[in-house]
Design a protein around this motif. Sequence first.
Motif, PDB file in Angstrom:
ATOM      1  N   HIS A   1     127.112  -0.452 201.178  1.00  0.00           N
ATOM      2  CA  HIS A   1     126.722   0.707 201.977  1.00  0.00           C
ATOM      3  C   HIS A   1     127.354   0.663 203.353  1.00  0.00           C
ATOM      4  O   HIS A   1     127.408   1.663 204.048  1.00  0.00           O
ATOM      5  CB  HIS A   1     125.199   0.772 202.118  1.00  0.00           C
ATOM      6  CG  HIS A   1     124.517   1.187 200.853  1.00  0.00           C
ATOM      7  ND1 HIS A   1     124.700   2.419 200.284  1.00  0.00           N
ATOM      8  CD2 HIS A   1     123.680   0.535 200.022  1.00  0.00           C
ATOM      9  CE1 HIS A   1     123.985   2.510 199.176  1.00  0.00           C
ATOM     10  NE2 HIS A   1     123.368   1.365 198.981  1.00  0.00           N
TER      11      HIS A   1
ATOM     12  N   PRO B   1     125.326   7.035 197.262  1.00  0.00           N
ATOM     13  CA  PRO B   1     123.989   7.007 197.865  1.00  0.00           C
ATOM     14  C   PRO B   1     123.021   6.132 197.074  1.00  0.00           C
ATOM     15  O   PRO B   1     123.326   5.725 195.949  1.00  0.00           O
ATOM     16  CB  PRO B   1     123.552   8.476 197.837  1.00  0.00           C
ATOM     17  CG  PRO B   1     124.516   9.197 196.984  1.00  0.00           C
ATOM     18  CD  PRO B   1     125.734   8.366 196.825  1.00  0.00           C
ATOM     19  N   ASN B   2     121.875   5.841 197.648  1.00  0.00           N
ATOM     20  CA  ASN B   2     120.848   5.058 196.952  1.00  0.00           C
ATOM     21  C   ASN B   2     120.493   5.737 195.638  1.00  0.00           C
ATOM     22  O   ASN B   2     120.338   6.952 195.584  1.00  0.00           O
ATOM     23  CB  ASN B   2     119.576   4.938 197.804  1.00  0.00           C
ATOM     24  CG  ASN B   2     119.803   4.074 199.021  1.00  0.00           C
ATOM     25  OD1 ASN B   2     119.671   4.523 200.139  1.00  0.00           O
ATOM     26  ND2 ASN B   2     120.164   2.837 198.803  1.00  0.00           N
ATOM     27  N   GLY B   3     120.380   4.931 194.611  1.00  0.00           N
ATOM     28  CA  GLY B   3     120.007   5.484 193.313  1.00  0.00           C
ATOM     29  C   GLY B   3     121.148   6.143 192.580  1.00  0.00           C
ATOM     30  O   GLY B   3     120.947   6.814 191.568  1.00  0.00           O
ATOM     31  N   ALA B   4     122.387   5.940 193.051  1.00  0.00           N
ATOM     32  CA  ALA B   4     123.536   6.575 192.413  1.00  0.00           C
ATOM     33  C   ALA B   4     123.836   5.948 191.048  1.00  0.00           C
ATOM     34  O   ALA B   4     124.493   6.568 190.212  1.00  0.00           O
ATOM     35  CB  ALA B   4     124.755   6.456 193.312  1.00  0.00           C
ATOM     36  N   GLY B   5     123.359   4.738 190.833  1.00  0.00           N
ATOM     37  CA  GLY B   5     123.606   4.073 189.560  1.00  0.00           C
ATOM     38  C   GLY B   5     124.598   2.931 189.653  1.00  0.00           C
ATOM     39  O   GLY B   5     125.061   2.414 188.632  1.00  0.00           O
ATOM     40  N   LYS B   6     124.903   2.491 190.850  1.00  0.00           N
ATOM     41  CA  LYS B   6     125.916   1.444 191.029  1.00  0.00           C
ATOM     42  C   LYS B   6     125.468   0.115 190.419  1.00  0.00           C
ATOM     43  O   LYS B   6     126.196  -0.518 189.658  1.00  0.00           O
ATOM     44  CB  LYS B   6     126.218   1.254 192.534  1.00  0.00           C
ATOM     45  CG  LYS B   6     126.618   2.547 193.232  1.00  0.00           C
ATOM     46  CD  LYS B   6     126.853   2.346 194.713  1.00  0.00           C
ATOM     47  CE  LYS B   6     125.640   1.913 195.503  1.00  0.00           C
ATOM     48  NZ  LYS B   6     124.595   2.928 195.665  1.00  0.00           N
ATOM     49  N   THR B   7     124.238  -0.276 190.776  1.00  0.00           N
ATOM     50  CA  THR B   7     123.730  -1.547 190.250  1.00  0.00           C
ATOM     51  C   THR B   7     123.571  -1.473 188.737  1.00  0.00           C
ATOM     52  O   THR B   7     123.912  -2.413 188.011  1.00  0.00           O
ATOM     53  CB  THR B   7     122.388  -1.899 190.918  1.00  0.00           C
ATOM     54  OG1 THR B   7     122.612  -2.051 192.320  1.00  0.00           O
ATOM     55  CG2 THR B   7     121.816  -3.181 190.362  1.00  0.00           C
ATOM     56  N   THR B   8     123.060  -0.354 188.264  1.00  0.00           N
ATOM     57  CA  THR B   8     122.907  -0.189 186.823  1.00  0.00           C
ATOM     58  C   THR B   8     124.266  -0.291 186.129  1.00  0.00           C
ATOM     59  O   THR B   8     124.385  -0.929 185.072  1.00  0.00           O
ATOM     60  CB  THR B   8     122.263   1.176 186.514  1.00  0.00           C
ATOM     61  OG1 THR B   8     121.069   1.314 187.289  1.00  0.00           O
ATOM     62  CG2 THR B   8     121.942   1.315 185.044  1.00  0.00           C
TER      63      THR B   8
ATOM     64  N   GLU C   1     126.490  -5.463 197.029  1.00  0.00           N
ATOM     65  CA  GLU C   1     126.066  -5.455 198.426  1.00  0.00           C
ATOM     66  C   GLU C   1     126.138  -6.838 199.076  1.00  0.00           C
ATOM     67  O   GLU C   1     125.126  -7.375 199.523  1.00  0.00           O
ATOM     68  CB  GLU C   1     124.658  -4.855 198.543  1.00  0.00           C
ATOM     69  CG  GLU C   1     124.629  -3.434 197.995  1.00  0.00           C
ATOM     70  CD  GLU C   1     123.443  -2.611 198.487  1.00  0.00           C
ATOM     71  OE1 GLU C   1     122.791  -3.030 199.444  1.00  0.00           O
ATOM     72  OE2 GLU C   1     123.195  -1.548 197.897  1.00  0.00           O
TER      73      GLU C   1
ATOM     74  N   LEU D   1     115.916  10.207 182.859  1.00  0.00           N
ATOM     75  CA  LEU D   1     116.871  10.085 183.953  1.00  0.00           C
ATOM     76  C   LEU D   1     118.185   9.477 183.474  1.00  0.00           C
ATOM     77  O   LEU D   1     118.197   8.436 182.828  1.00  0.00           O
ATOM     78  CB  LEU D   1     116.266   9.191 185.041  1.00  0.00           C
ATOM     79  CG  LEU D   1     117.164   8.884 186.224  1.00  0.00           C
ATOM     80  CD1 LEU D   1     116.888   9.839 187.354  1.00  0.00           C
ATOM     81  CD2 LEU D   1     116.971   7.449 186.665  1.00  0.00           C
TER      82      LEU D   1
ATOM     83  N   PHE E   1     117.307   6.225 181.561  1.00  0.00           N
ATOM     84  CA  PHE E   1     115.967   5.641 181.648  1.00  0.00           C
ATOM     85  C   PHE E   1     114.999   6.787 181.440  1.00  0.00           C
ATOM     86  O   PHE E   1     114.783   7.591 182.346  1.00  0.00           O
ATOM     87  CB  PHE E   1     115.728   5.015 183.024  1.00  0.00           C
ATOM     88  CG  PHE E   1     116.584   3.813 183.300  1.00  0.00           C
ATOM     89  CD1 PHE E   1     116.395   2.641 182.577  1.00  0.00           C
ATOM     90  CD2 PHE E   1     117.565   3.843 184.271  1.00  0.00           C
ATOM     91  CE1 PHE E   1     117.164   1.521 182.832  1.00  0.00           C
ATOM     92  CE2 PHE E   1     118.336   2.730 184.526  1.00  0.00           C
ATOM     93  CZ  PHE E   1     118.152   1.562 183.802  1.00  0.00           C
TER      94      PHE E   1
ATOM     95  N   ALA F   1     120.911   7.456 184.570  1.00  0.00           N
ATOM     96  CA  ALA F   1     121.226   6.606 185.725  1.00  0.00           C
ATOM     97  C   ALA F   1     122.732   6.412 185.851  1.00  0.00           C
ATOM     98  O   ALA F   1     123.276   6.353 186.947  1.00  0.00           O
ATOM     99  CB  ALA F   1     120.524   5.261 185.598  1.00  0.00           C
TER     100      ALA F   1
ATOM    101  N   GLN G   1     122.331  -7.804 193.800  1.00  0.00           N
ATOM    102  CA  GLN G   1     121.883  -7.111 195.013  1.00  0.00           C
ATOM    103  C   GLN G   1     120.747  -7.890 195.669  1.00  0.00           C
ATOM    104  O   GLN G   1     120.758  -8.101 196.871  1.00  0.00           O
ATOM    105  CB  GLN G   1     121.427  -5.693 194.641  1.00  0.00           C
ATOM    106  CG  GLN G   1     120.968  -4.886 195.839  1.00  0.00           C
ATOM    107  CD  GLN G   1     120.844  -3.413 195.505  1.00  0.00           C
ATOM    108  OE1 GLN G   1     121.014  -2.985 194.362  1.00  0.00           O
ATOM    109  NE2 GLN G   1     120.545  -2.609 196.500  1.00  0.00           N
TER     110      GLN G   1
END
Lengths: 331, 298
Positions: free
Chosen positions: B232, B61-68, B200, B40, B37, B42, B109
Amino acid sequence: MDFLFIAQQTLGATIGVNTVIFALAAIGLNMHFGYTGLLNFGQAGFLAVGAYSVAVSVETYGVPLFISFLIGILNSVIFALILGIPTLRLRADYLAIVTIAAAEIIRKVTRSATFNDVLGGSDGISGKFGKDFFDFNPFKSGLETSIIRFSANDLWVVIVGWTIVAIITFLMWVMVNSPWGRVLKAIREDEDAVRSLGKNVYLYKMQSLIIGGVIGSIAGFVYALSRQSVQPDNYSTALTFFTYTVLILGGAARVFSPIIGAMIFWFLIVFIEQMLRQAVTAGYIPEWLIGVNQVGQIRFMLMGLGLMLLMIFRPQGIFGDKKELALDARA
Amino acid sequence: MQERNNNSAEFFLNVELAPGSKKMDPILIADRVSRNFGGLTAVDVEHLEVQRGAITALIGPNGAGKTTFFNLLTGYDKPNHGEWSFNGKNLKDIPPYRVAKLGMVRTFQLTKALYRLTVIQNMALAAKDQKGESLLRSLFPFTWRKQETEIYLRSEEILKKFKLIDKKDDFAAALSGGQRKLLELARALMVEPELIMLDEPMAGVNPALKQSLLEHIKDLRAQGKTVLFVEHDMDMVMEISDWVVVMAQGKIIAEGPPKSIINNQEVITAYLGAHHDAELDENSESMASKNLKGGVNQ
Ligand SMILES: Nc1ncnc2c1ncn2[C@@H]1O[C@H](COP(=O)(O)OP(=O)(O)OP(=O)(O)O)[C@@H](O)[C@H]1O
Ligand SMILES: [Mg+2]
């Protein structure tokens, strides 16, 4: 004041030709907006496509009237495809922009001097293109009673028109209560969720756009036939917004709401107009406040006021379910 | 149940404890998938295989790219590079609805309940190959009535399992957040997926409900389905996953059974930062001790 005359005019309008046209236009829009969540701001364009297909085919090219209906339906399908192919994959607002522009383009093209020979320019086309239809009219004379009056031709249009409304409403009812309709409603709620369940959202949106558009063009047929004339400026954005008014009056996503909405719309317009006109003429309303010539505008102002009150006190429309609306706010 | 656990553990007996390790029988294989992005990165996954029939957790962790990464795999987003396949079929440029039809179904999510549809309509919608979903056939109810009845019966059965049956005629919008999560999972099951991907599933679900959700997910494994989930909630990860994949800053940094992950120094660093202080150390210690207890219980 002549209350009998007011009642006669109002009743005639409530079930009259204009109500049929607006009901059909709103049924199509209900498919788009009410059930699928498609923001079509160019419903007037579909009516124009229907109306002009008939008038031009018959009057300019001498095509038989009943073939011209098929041409009109085909053209509205093509129009829907042109609108839908580039926009239905994109976010909802793109369709809104494209439809409002496309409807205006149609109006501008039909009224342009360049195509005067074919489309009639800003005067439109008047003639006898409805002859084949009125030849079937079994009524030799109109309806003449103390409370309702229709000319012979209007009576025929109204009867055929309401029959079409009934058939289309029935088909809509079957469709929206089927699994197909369930997919549409789900798309309205959240199209990404529907994709994740294996449904081809694009295809369903296209089908909805086409069906609602075809119904809009049928409204255009009635519009053109009832007057035996088409005029470009009848198909301006105002027509689209009146159609939304009708739909919201009745309550979106209910099969009967376009019919009730159209009846209320025309009832109010004509009732307010007649009351004001007579009150002004009779001197109940002083001339300095409202002149006879201003009545036409003022009825729309009152109509707007009425709509505002409706939105405040009954935001779900006449038929809508308040519970659903409350849910919406929560979501 | 115990036996099942052992069986699925067997899948991983000879699997290397390293990012991108080969699995016995992978259902999903991703290769060099990356997504930027702007500046970045992701997602930048070198290689990942997901074992068929097992429960795999994807943590980070948050923002690790899992959802992406989920979005890329299911066609909701397009990668800058990369190939991935499901059951041997290349999924590049396959739109989301076809991915789902192939048997790979995801949840979101941010829960996507269809609010102005009732709970049972949410369920029925998801059933596959519905005759009445064709425009033409929709006009002839007698061609789809029977199937619709069957779909409703199946929907009700699943709703019973998920304790949502009392809500079946309520609008989905009237459900609580946790109930919506349950509905989303129940609805995904209506598609009869082979691989179910949950983003999640436990977020916002209360402990009592959580326990039943855990059982449902284990149940899926018992039915031979594959589960890949992002979570998480470490308790859940420890309790039900056969295998854990750890992502940080778009990359897969570790893989292994839950117990090996919890003590992995790189994972602790990724979660807590390179310069974690005493308090955080305590945290990681408690994670480790939890793991120990888990070991004792077994
Ligand atoms: N549409 C987007 N545009 C720009 N950046 C994005 C977009 N989507 C995600 N990102 C960025 O990509 C990174 C990964 O986001 P992602 O949502 O995949 O994280 P995640 O691992 O699911 O986190 P969480 O556990 O908080 O859900 C984040 O840094 C995020 O800011
Ligand atoms: Mg996420």
